[in-house]
Design a protein around this motif. Sequence first.
Motif, PDB file in Angstrom:
ATOM      1  N   TYR A 164      11.773   2.131   2.817  1.00 23.42           N
ATOM      2  CA  TYR A 164      10.715   3.094   3.022  1.00 23.42           C
ATOM      3  C   TYR A 164      10.942   4.582   3.511  1.00 23.42           C
ATOM      4  CZ  TYR A 164       8.288  -1.540   3.070  1.00 23.42           C
ATOM      5  OH  TYR A 164       7.829  -2.684   2.761  1.00 23.42           O
ATOM      6  N   LEU A 165      11.883   4.687   4.261  1.00 16.30           N
ATOM      7  CA  LEU A 165      11.987   5.996   4.818  1.00 16.30           C
ATOM      8  C   LEU A 165      13.540   6.453   5.064  1.00 16.30           C
ATOM      9  CD1 LEU A 165      10.732   8.300   6.475  1.00 16.30           C
ATOM     10  CD2 LEU A 165      10.917   7.186   8.622  1.00 16.30           C
ATOM     11  N   TRP A 177      16.936   7.090  15.612  1.00 13.64           N
ATOM     12  CA  TRP A 177      16.363   6.554  14.523  1.00 13.64           C
ATOM     13  C   TRP A 177      15.610   5.201  14.322  1.00 13.64           C
ATOM     14  CZ3 TRP A 177      15.275   9.769  10.420  1.00 13.64           C
ATOM     15  CH2 TRP A 177      14.705   9.121   9.220  1.00 13.64           C
ATOM     16  N   PRO A 232       0.807  -1.078  -0.120  1.00  6.87           N
ATOM     17  CA  PRO A 232       0.029  -0.056  -0.044  1.00  6.87           C
ATOM     18  C   PRO A 232       0.898   1.142  -0.073  1.00  6.87           C
ATOM     19  CG  PRO A 232       0.076  -1.165   2.297  1.00  6.87           C
ATOM     20  CD  PRO A 232       1.043  -1.823   1.465  1.00  6.87           C
ATOM     21  N   TRP A 291      -7.982   4.781  14.436  1.00  4.50           N
ATOM     22  CA  TRP A 291      -6.381   4.177  14.135  1.00  4.50           C
ATOM     23  C   TRP A 291      -5.578   3.884  15.398  1.00  4.50           C
ATOM     24  CZ3 TRP A 291      -1.544   6.098  15.862  1.00  4.50           C
ATOM     25  CH2 TRP A 291      -0.497   5.527  15.372  1.00  4.50           C
ATOM     26  N   ALA A 292      -5.913   4.722  16.372  1.00  2.71           N
ATOM     27  CA  ALA A 292      -5.300   4.258  17.668  1.00  2.71           C
ATOM     28  C   ALA A 292      -5.833   3.238  18.362  1.00  2.71           C
ATOM     29  CB  ALA A 292      -5.003   5.345  18.743  1.00  2.71           C
ATOM     30  N   GLU A 293      -7.261   2.958  18.525  1.00  4.56           N
ATOM     31  CA  GLU A 293      -7.826   1.632  19.035  1.00  4.56           C
ATOM     32  C   GLU A 293      -7.463   0.687  18.219  1.00  4.56           C
ATOM     33  OE1 GLU A 293     -11.691   4.112  20.736  1.00  4.56           O
ATOM     34  OE2 GLU A 293     -11.690   3.489  18.432  1.00  4.56           O
ATOM     35  N   GLN A 336       3.961  -4.040   6.224  1.00  2.00           N
ATOM     36  CA  GLN A 336       3.580  -3.407   4.743  1.00  2.00           C
ATOM     37  C   GLN A 336       2.898  -4.533   4.117  1.00  2.00           C
ATOM     38  OE1 GLN A 336       3.673  -0.386   3.465  1.00  2.00           O
ATOM     39  NE2 GLN A 336       3.904   0.111   5.455  1.00  2.00           N
ATOM     40  N   PHE A 393      12.488   5.328  16.535  1.00  2.00           N
ATOM     41  CA  PHE A 393      11.436   6.057  15.925  1.00  2.00           C
ATOM     42  C   PHE A 393      10.758   5.235  14.787  1.00  2.00           C
ATOM     43  CE2 PHE A 393      12.691   9.364  18.890  1.00  2.00           C
ATOM     44  CZ  PHE A 393      11.465   9.288  19.696  1.00  2.00           C
ATOM     45  N   TYR A 394      11.693   4.632  13.921  1.00  2.90           N
ATOM     46  CA  TYR A 394      11.384   4.024  12.700  1.00  2.90           C
ATOM     47  C   TYR A 394      10.462   2.957  13.038  1.00  2.90           C
ATOM     48  CZ  TYR A 394      12.098   1.364   8.384  1.00  2.90           C
ATOM     49  OH  TYR A 394      11.698   0.638   7.268  1.00  2.90           O
ATOM     50  N   GLN A 428       8.633   2.828  15.286  1.00  8.13           N
ATOM     51  CA  GLN A 428       7.078   3.256  16.005  1.00  8.13           C
ATOM     52  C   GLN A 428       6.516   3.838  14.720  1.00  8.13           C
ATOM     53  OE1 GLN A 428       5.518   3.352  18.687  1.00  8.13           O
ATOM     54  NE2 GLN A 428       4.301   5.106  18.480  1.00  8.13           N
ATOM     55  N   VAL A 429       7.272   4.784  13.904  1.00 13.67           N
ATOM     56  CA  VAL A 429       6.367   5.247  12.739  1.00 13.67           C
ATOM     57  C   VAL A 429       5.737   4.135  11.674  1.00 13.67           C
ATOM     58  CG1 VAL A 429       6.840   7.552  13.144  1.00 13.67           C
ATOM     59  CG2 VAL A 429       8.061   6.305  11.320  1.00 13.67           C
ATOM     60  N   MET A 430       6.699   3.044  11.544  1.00 15.50           N
ATOM     61  CA  MET A 430       6.602   2.044  10.587  1.00 15.50           C
ATOM     62  C   MET A 430       5.905   1.186  11.156  1.00 15.50           C
ATOM     63  SD  MET A 430       8.076   3.235   7.767  1.00 15.50           S
ATOM     64  CE  MET A 430       7.522   1.987   6.874  1.00 15.50           C
ATOM     65  N   GLU A 431       5.242   1.380  12.325  1.00  9.95           N
ATOM     66  CA  GLU A 431       4.312   0.295  12.994  1.00  9.95           C
ATOM     67  C   GLU A 431       4.864  -1.083  13.070  1.00  9.95           C
ATOM     68  OE1 GLU A 431       0.086   0.936  11.932  1.00  9.95           O
ATOM     69  OE2 GLU A 431       0.723   3.126  11.321  1.00  9.95           O
TER      70      GLU A 431
END
Lengths: 618, 618
Positions: A243-244, A262, A148, A168-170, A205, A265-266, A268-271
């Motif tokens: 990706y980032l 890095w 996606p 989203w958080a739930e 992903q 946080f990667y 975290q933001v990439m879940e």
Amino acid sequence: MTQTLEPDTTAGATAEATDAADDASARVTGWLGELESALAAHDVAAAAGLFATESYWRDLIAFSWNFTTVEGREGVTDLLTHTLEPTGASGFALTEPAEEADGVTTGWFGFETAVGRGRGLVRLVEEDGPKAFTFLTTMYELKGHEEPRRTRRVKGAEHGADKDRKSWAERREEETEALGSTRQPHTLVIGGGQGGIALGARLHQLGVPALVIDSHDKPGDQWRSRYKSLCLHDPVWYDHLPYLKFPDNWPVFAPKDKMGDWLEFYTQVMEVPYWSRTRATKATWSEADGTWTVEVDRDGEQVTLHPSELVFATGMSGKANVPTLPGQDVFAGEQHHSSAHPGPDAYAGKKVVVVGSNNSSFDICGALWEKGADVTMVQRSSTHIVKSESLMEYGLGDLYSERALDAGVTTEKADLIFASLPYRIMHRFQIPAYEAMAEVDKDFYDRLEAAGFDHDWGDDGSGLFMKYLRRGSGYYIDVGAAELVANGDVELAHGQVDHLTESAVVLADGTELPADLVVYATGYGSMNGWVADLVDAETADRLGKCWGLGSETTKDPGPWEGEQRNMWKPTQVPHLWMHGGNLHQSRHYSLYLALQLKARYEGVDTPVYALQEVHHTA
Amino acid sequence: MTQTLEPDTTAGATAEATDAADDASARVTGWLGELESALAAHDVAAAAGLFATESYWRDLIAFSWNFTTVEGREGVTDLLTHTLEPTGASGFALTEPAEEADGVTTGWFGFETAVGRGRGLVRLVEEDGPKAFTFLTTMYELKGHEEPRRTRRVKGAEHGADKDRKSWAERREEETEALGSTRQPHTLVIGGGQGGIALGARLHQLGVPALVIDSHDKPGDQWRSRYKSLCLHDPVWYDHLPYLKFPDNWPVFAPKDKMGDWLEFYTQVMEVPYWSRTRATKATWSEADGTWTVEVDRDGEQVTLHPSELVFATGMSGKANVPTLPGQDVFAGEQHHSSAHPGPDAYAGKKVVVVGSNNSSFDICGALWEKGADVTMVQRSSTHIVKSESLMEYGLGDLYSERALDAGVTTEKADLIFASLPYRIMHRFQIPAYEAMAEVDKDFYDRLEAAGFDHDWGDDGSGLFMKYLRRGSGYYIDVGAAELVANGDVELAHGQVDHLTESAVVLADGTELPADLVVYATGYGSMNGWVADLVDAETADRLGKCWGLGSETTKDPGPWEGEQRNMWKPTQVPHLWMHGGNLHQSRHYSLYLALQLKARYEGVDTPVYALQEVHHTA
């Protein structure tokens, strides 16, 4: 590593240059058309006939569901005999103008198979018409399971009104709570350093229920917990995660704590589904259930997981090699392996003996000297050193640098160009680069040798990167500490350690080195040592040695493998995978490992060509 | 907003197309050459003569050290009379092939001034030879103070051996501890949402000692603390922060908690100096010291700061507008402003009256309805609504979308194209887009009006974006809740609120709306309200109204300003700056604000052209 594709971006390109480019494109298009026809006609001989006498086809999962390099027409024949039918490859087409230089025509192309889409790079030479010298085929996505991204990205907001809406958080909280309890991970990744994190991001992903577990307090602590002065030894352009990308203000050589931030946080933001403070204690495969049973200790709580696939991302260096030496029990000072070295702060004014003379040893010796310790390095065998600046310039600059980016060589292109150079002949491309470094840094090497340092350039003069691929050791990328050895600030001793006394390290020739601290910078074993610990010795032996090419050079016994042993590809132990390497390898090869796992998760047929045999157990 | 530059990347471009592009480039190059000559000769009249009768020169700090749009030859004459000498602009040159369409030739160019480097965009029309219709000039860096990016990035590792070495983590800790105690911030940014964070990142890059303070527990909580269903209403391509773009798997409309995570991550990896849980309580300017004295409460500790420059990044919406109504003291239920609304969870089955009919009201009504509340929206005046999908397609798609990226319109280019359209004529470009939306979504608007909703398209039919620029209110980007009003799920009432009873809201016409909860979705005041609170009323009045263009449309009184009042540029209160807006504005305009602050920090002369006068105090 030294050959790049530099698109002609000169505005005033001459008509001749344009014509030459047109010819090159026509040549590649023609060759691809012939390949397509041969494959369509199931004519293996015709396809093999399109390859030069000396030729290499490297396939990353597109045809072989494996990492495979076959050689010559015979190799191509074998590969296609086994894979042509199930692969169903077609649609080979040039994706940008081809280029010609020094008799080699290079072209990027796309293609598809029955189940996926691929891209590749071909180099043609003239041998009774254009013939492939190197041919790289890679799969980048599975049909119907595209990631996606870009126009396929998720919407985020769900427009419209919905009484059962979850935020989203739930949703994320529910998924996090379910994973490992009410929902089993399909893939369990053991080890959450850069390798595990990159793979975890790709699997997330791709919609594969995966879980990354790691023993540290939080993501990034794998770097933060190392010695204070540690910085990446590879430059930023080589080190991006999937990706980032690092922003363009990122340091060339990121300090370890910044890298730790890095990664945290990667994640975290990439879940990336990630359990910190978690250790796997036992893994068993059940043929009946078709799953692993993995016992883990999650921050004190015992949890049993049942993944279908198990990935070791525990560090390609494997387990620490701690030598057993007479007198270690009587030595009154402190002693530890380099991987457990806390940094220099506690050792100002102390006598320190560091056993070993590779990367870790130099870094640790340098930091200790800076802190005012009295440091002696024990060199047991020869070491290869290159200056970091020279390595960037001659080793990586054409592919991974601002210069490369300006020339249109994106990270993604660089990775494929890099991957397109067959391991069998890679040293040929490497040797000239190291000859250039020897020349430009001659003063440095002269001083180093004058100081008694035993320096080498690899068995065949092919330098650092081949040492890395073959044995993963035997070198130092100099960021300054070599100068301390050259000028005597860090003392140098030679030979094997014979024993320790209460207060000294004694070498084989009787030299006695007084010590308050002994650091064993003595490297690491094969990654299958982790498997022996977690599964059992039998499984570790069945898996065999990891890493290395079979080059029959020092510490890389033959026979020739063509690819790195057991890495990122199917092994002799079904459902068990090895992932690791530097940031470049973690980034690029995690793609193919993730697609292999995704295909298995989705039940896509994945017939493996030429599963590697095991020749060494460690 | 609707005109893009689409470089001709068609491989088979015809010779005619190439010739036309060559002509267009020659035309722009010729025009730039004439401008250069006129400037070199200090011939203001000749320079002004290069502009069309109707023409607009927008300058972002390159000539004016201000945000300025001048109109016609007269405006150009005035601007150059004041700025030609000190600016010393030269080196105007086309940076990529120009393009011609519909009689307008568009060209990107670079230039430099005595102190900086700039880029711009010119649109030429034919009026006795090529004349500028629009001319955008922007400064992107100060000479000698270039940002450490790409080839200028820091090395990270300090190669060599150094007995006084400090690691990155140690240095960062020292800097963090010093800032605000032993080292005063040059710039204090009050408010750490996306605006403060983006500016903080830029100032850090530029080496300006700056500090961002924010009252929330951590960065990103500005978003996390809002109502649960909140997602960004603008699409991802429009929302990037400086330096580090969202990855290409980021949702189109990021949910608020994901946005919060990103902001937290961004603050950390961009090393923005940031104090959470910190409130400024009083600020006073001392002319004698040339600094502000700012009292702050840092998580309970009283700290006095002495910045030279003070930036309000407290939200362009300003302070909440809470109406004072008879009966608010007797109303027995709960009542709060939309900015304090906790989300719907506690209100299932409750009667809720939401006063107001703009963005917040719709979002809150939708979420309450989803949770099972009985919701009535009170519409006090007409509202403009566009469907999110249509806004993306017709409003932003040419500049901010995958389609735009594929056409070579990067975020950076899109920002400049956007900035190049003068506010005076922007509505002309907007009206057709909204006419298209009215057409394509006709059914939706018919249903909305049939439900009694009072809908408008802006005073001149120019739609949402002009409303945003002029008054920052009066619209809703529909992500679904409008349908609830159209179908009656959310009830609609009309008119002003007259008073509250113990259990109801009573409208001017006597309509009684029973309520357990009243939400005042009644908008926000001007940003200078924050200044009145923190400094004093006199200073707030001296600063004057923030936001708006002086368009003489509803809630945007004249006279015409040409730029948004007081935003990102020098104000009538020296050393006091206003920063804010949506993510696009925070990203783009923070560059010029940061450069203005950097110039002052470095003592670069910054003569301000045409400092805005104050016509309204609120």
